[in-house]
Write a protein that holds these residues in place. Structure first.
Motif, PDB file in Angstrom:
ATOM      1  N   TYR A  67       0.834  -1.200   0.000  1.00 44.97           N
ATOM      2  CA  TYR A  67       0.000   0.000   0.000  1.00 44.97           C
ATOM      3  C   TYR A  67       0.875   1.260   0.000  1.00 44.97           C
ATOM      4  N   GLY A  68       1.913   1.275   0.825  1.00 46.62           N
ATOM      5  CA  GLY A  68       2.821   2.421   0.862  1.00 46.62           C
ATOM      6  C   GLY A  68       3.506   2.647  -0.470  1.00 46.62           C
ATOM      7  N   PHE A  69       3.894   1.560  -1.127  1.00 44.00           N
ATOM      8  CA  PHE A  69       4.525   1.652  -2.448  1.00 44.00           C
ATOM      9  C   PHE A  69       3.537   2.222  -3.464  1.00 44.00           C
ATOM     10  N   ALA A  70       2.324   1.676  -3.481  1.00 44.85           N
ATOM     11  CA  ALA A  70       1.306   2.143  -4.440  1.00 44.85           C
ATOM     12  C   ALA A  70       0.980   3.614  -4.213  1.00 44.85           C
ATOM     13  N   LYS A  71       0.795   3.985  -2.975  1.00 44.44           N
ATOM     14  CA  LYS A  71       0.467   5.378  -2.658  1.00 44.44           C
ATOM     15  C   LYS A  71       1.608   6.314  -3.064  1.00 44.44           C
ATOM     16  N   SER A  72       2.833   5.881  -2.842  1.00 46.27           N
ATOM     17  CA  SER A  72       3.996   6.685  -3.228  1.00 46.27           C
ATOM     18  C   SER A  72       4.114   6.806  -4.741  1.00 46.27           C
ATOM     19  N   LEU A  73       3.813   5.724  -5.450  1.00 48.95           N
ATOM     20  CA  LEU A  73       3.836   5.781  -6.918  1.00 48.95           C
ATOM     21  C   LEU A  73       2.846   6.817  -7.435  1.00 48.95           C
ATOM     22  N   ILE A  74       1.690   6.872  -6.804  1.00 47.97           N
ATOM     23  CA  ILE A  74       0.670   7.835  -7.220  1.00 47.97           C
ATOM     24  C   ILE A  74       1.091   9.251  -6.843  1.00 47.97           C
ATOM     25  N   GLN A  75       1.455   9.414  -5.594  1.00 45.10           N
ATOM     26  CA  GLN A  75       1.723  10.749  -5.061  1.00 45.10           C
ATOM     27  C   GLN A  75       2.970  11.403  -5.642  1.00 45.10           C
ATOM     28  N   TYR A  76       4.019  10.626  -5.835  1.00 47.08           N
ATOM     29  CA  TYR A  76       5.294  11.229  -6.215  1.00 47.08           C
ATOM     30  C   TYR A  76       5.685  11.003  -7.676  1.00 47.08           C
ATOM     31  N   LYS A  77       5.133   9.965  -8.301  1.00 49.27           N
ATOM     32  CA  LYS A  77       5.517   9.651  -9.681  1.00 49.27           C
ATOM     33  C   LYS A  77       4.340   9.696 -10.655  1.00 49.27           C
ATOM     34  N   GLU A  78       3.131   9.823 -10.127  1.00 51.85           N
ATOM     35  CA  GLU A  78       1.911   9.788 -10.944  1.00 51.85           C
ATOM     36  C   GLU A  78       1.877   8.553 -11.833  1.00 51.85           C
ATOM     37  N   ASP A  79       2.385   7.465 -11.317  1.00 53.99           N
ATOM     38  CA  ASP A  79       2.405   6.197 -12.037  1.00 53.99           C
ATOM     39  C   ASP A  79       1.180   5.389 -11.604  1.00 53.99           C
ATOM     40  N   HIS A  80       0.043   5.751 -12.172  1.00 55.11           N
ATOM     41  CA  HIS A  80      -1.231   5.158 -11.765  1.00 55.11           C
ATOM     42  C   HIS A  80      -1.349   3.691 -12.166  1.00 55.11           C
ATOM     43  N   GLU A  81      -0.822   3.344 -13.316  1.00 57.55           N
ATOM     44  CA  GLU A  81      -0.942   1.956 -13.785  1.00 57.55           C
ATOM     45  C   GLU A  81      -0.168   0.994 -12.883  1.00 57.55           C
ATOM     46  N   ARG A  82       1.039   1.374 -12.565  1.00 57.15           N
ATOM     47  CA  ARG A  82       1.852   0.504 -11.697  1.00 57.15           C
ATOM     48  C   ARG A  82       1.243   0.428 -10.297  1.00 57.15           C
ATOM     49  N   ALA A  83       0.722   1.554  -9.814  1.00 57.17           N
ATOM     50  CA  ALA A  83       0.062   1.571  -8.504  1.00 57.17           C
ATOM     51  C   ALA A  83      -1.174   0.671  -8.526  1.00 57.17           C
ATOM     52  N   LYS A  84      -1.920   0.725  -9.608  1.00 60.74           N
ATOM     53  CA  LYS A  84      -3.127  -0.098  -9.759  1.00 60.74           C
ATOM     54  C   LYS A  84      -2.781  -1.578  -9.646  1.00 60.74           C
ATOM     55  N   VAL A  85      -1.695  -1.981 -10.297  1.00 64.24           N
ATOM     56  CA  VAL A  85      -1.255  -3.377 -10.237  1.00 64.24           C
ATOM     57  C   VAL A  85      -0.924  -3.760  -8.798  1.00 64.24           C
ATOM     58  N   GLU A  86      -0.207  -2.905  -8.101  1.00 66.96           N
ATOM     59  CA  GLU A  86       0.152  -3.198  -6.703  1.00 66.96           C
ATOM     60  C   GLU A  86      -1.096  -3.304  -5.822  1.00 66.96           C
TER      61      GLU A  86
END
Length: 195
Positions: free
Chosen positions: A62-81
């Motif tokens: 969850y922390g990884f996914a949230k960080s991907l969204i918040q800091y990298k705007e990498d929604h697809e990778r966050a979605k997978v996580e």
């Protein structure tokens, strides 16, 4: 012919490098410390190492996914996580809520509704879920005004300071139900909260 391999000297065990394996909480703490130090790439690497070592740990994913969204705007990778996290846990409200938000961003309102409904089924009092669902129902679904009104009413029940929930509920009371007296009450509460 067989070549003879050289015999290597035996090393002292104290000189052999060891790989340090942290527990999941230590990975999480290190990643958060890196975020606080504005070392986002380092934090993401730490999260990835933690997940590789502890693949079933929900907090790391969850922390990884949230960080991907918040800091990298990498929604697809966050979605997978987040989807992996739900497969692991079966019922993680935070993951479902975040997946609902990501679906809203993609304008996939059916999927957003699905995830918000899941959150409500697990934890009816989850912050903002009724408000978010009410907005989708009121603005993106035809003939869902009654459901939207119920969602806004629940949102107000759980957060009486949600100004927009009061406003949206008042609009529905006036335009859908024709209850101008109730609408006025909620419009007044909206104004009161804005002051």
């Amino acid at each position: 012919s067989i070549e003879e391999l050289p015999i290597l000297p035996v090393q002292d065990a104290s000189q052999v490098p060891t790989i340090q394996v942290l527990d999941a909480n230590e990975y999480h703490q290190k990643a958060n410390a890196a975020i606080e130090a504005a070392s986002i790439d380092e934090a993401l690497t730490i999260f990835e190492e933690g997940i590789a070592t502890h693949p079933e740990n929900e907090a790391l994913r969850y922390g990884f996914a949230k960080s991907l969204i918040q800091y990298k705007e990498d929604h697809e990778r966050a979605k997978v996580e987040l989807e992996t996290l739900i497969q692991i846990s079966g019922y993680n409200t935070d993951a479902h809520f975040l997946l609902g938000e990501l679906a809203e961003i993609r304008e996939d309102y059916h999927t957003a509704r699905f995830h918000f409904d899941k959150v409500i089924a697990i934890d009816d009092a989850y912050p903002d879920v009724h408000y978010r669902l009410g907005n989708i129902l009121a603005n993106k679904y035809d003939n869902s005004q009654a459901e939207a009104a119920t969602s806004f009413e629940r949102a107000i029940h759980f957060d009486s300071n949600n100004t927009d929930a009061h406003y949206q509920y008042a609009v529905l009371q006036d335009e859908f139900y024709g209850d101008s007296e109730k609408a006025i009450t909620y419009f007044e509460k909206t104004l009161e909260l804005e002051i």
